[in-house]
Scaffold this active site. Sequence first.
Site, PDB file in Angstrom:
ATOM      1  N   ASP A 163      33.562  50.168  42.364  1.00 26.31           N
ATOM      2  CA  ASP A 163      34.681  50.498  43.233  1.00 26.31           C
ATOM      3  C   ASP A 163      35.679  51.307  42.424  1.00 26.31           C
ATOM      4  OD1 ASP A 163      36.087  48.685  41.682  1.00 26.31           O
ATOM      5  OD2 ASP A 163      36.432  47.247  43.303  1.00 26.31           O
ATOM      6  N   ARG A 214      43.812  42.596  51.883  1.00 28.90           N
ATOM      7  CA  ARG A 214      44.403  43.234  50.711  1.00 28.90           C
ATOM      8  C   ARG A 214      44.912  44.631  51.075  1.00 28.90           C
ATOM      9  NH1 ARG A 214      41.573  44.027  44.779  1.00 28.90           N
ATOM     10  NH2 ARG A 214      39.900  44.997  46.005  1.00 28.90           N
TER      11      ARG A 214
END
Length: 570
Positions: free
Chosen positions: A490, A201
């Site tokens: 996150d 990613r």
Amino acid sequence: MNTTPTSTLERTDATQASVNPEASGTPDPRPATGSSFQIIQPRMEVTAEVFPEDAEILTPEALQFLAELHDRFAGTRHDLLAARLQGRVDVANGRDPKFLPETAFIRDDASWRVAGPGPGLEDRRVEITGPTDRKMAINALNSGAKVWLADQEDATSPTWENVIGGQRSLYDFLHGELTYTSPEGKHYAVTASETPTIVMRPRGWHLVEKHMRFHDRSGRDMNASGSLVDFGLYFFHNAKALIAAGRGPYFYLPKLESHREAKLWNDIFTFAEEYVGIEHGTIRATVLIETIQAAFEMDEILFELRDHCAGLNAGRWDYIFSIVKTFRSRGRRWVTPDRKTITMTVPFMRAYTELLVQTCHKRGAHAIGGMSAFIPNRRDPEVTEAALAAVSADKRREATDGFDGTWVAHPDLIPTARAEFDAVLGDRPNQVDRRRDDVEVTAADLLDIPSAGGEVTEQGVRDNISIGIRYIESWLRGTGAAAIDNLMEDAATAEISRSQIWQWLHDNTVTAEGTRIDQTFIVGAMGDAVRGLPRFEGDRFDDAIQVFRTVALEPEFPTFLTVGAYARFL
């Protein structure tokens, strides 16, 4: 095509702080090894210090490829980011997102399909996500998951060392050289007989790589795109090794807001395949549907990427953040309750996931479930038991709803998640053939934010402040995935925390206890949170508090907290 190298490497004294004395950012934490390298590239300039092991990634040929990517696609990226801004203005002025009438022919045409999974990507029942530093990479590769989302985005703080170090981890694994020895002397190596398929990613379109400057052919100078740097370096060095291994190259695409952004990625893939001489359609992408805008364009996103598309993912935490961010100033109807009450079973979230599964399976694409934030605690059996129960329920819901796989953030959660998908899939690799013709989702369903119910409580305010500050502090120290209060936080979950504070403050929200959420209350709650912080040598709490104030309390709402914090502190 021209692939002639246009850069050279010159050895320099490693005691110098930076190749470019005017470059900003924190010093590289690695000890000096006696020499470093200066990158001399007229069109793609590296302004950070480059060590010999970095030079293996920042080769003349790789930098030339990055320059070619920027030549062709940086302008379109800027145009699309400008379109995002206009879209936010439109929503702020009362125009709701909608299914686009001009692309109805795509949605109504039942004949087209996407390319589907590539080799090694047919079975995705459990995917582990995590950053790409050497230790975490080895743990993920040994985890027993079907897929590893090698994350250069929300689980990675984009320090220069993390960006280039992550590229080295991936390169070294694919060339049989990935090992790690901790400061305490513990040795880590990849020992699994079967490792997960890697899906990398890159950073989203909104982020830059400030340690690389692109000079276009007309002489203009700009920061490099984080997306193009992450994709370009990984693809250029590893595409053919991945093909030889029968597993790639594959990517997760984050933060998309429109099918036009998906088309840009498709154009990049097509160019990149031609550039290195591999067959068109070799690349496979899975798009994260993690913005309210993209939820209205799922068919169109699949269509634009159809030659390169494997599926869609329900990126739940960024999706909630997108809801708060998009409608933050639209009035009381759009105010969201405590973060912990916005579960996947509230009606507007359920509408989003059911539409995603239906859309994917109609087009032959994988539907991948999202991340449950609960994580086990090996020192606390009660916490672990609660986490496993919550994860089991979450994954059971996804599997029975038709998802083909799901995410976990910790290796100990893999057996629990796999058991729920095994119970539904059996020996089948996926359930793409399961059509959800029973699903009917309208625009009103996706926008029914009041369906979340719930309240804003004083504890909800305090939790957001505490989590936001502690996560930002971790991020500033270079750790982008942090276990906080037995939850995996996150950048996406931190964004929810700070954006809710901004929304509650500017809406003059009153808590369930009758307290008005104003500057006085929030500053007082921040003071309480600060007094309880676990201070230690080298902490970044003072900077984190400053960042949190900027992104949560100022009248102007920054679209991403990471943009300003990165520019100033990393």
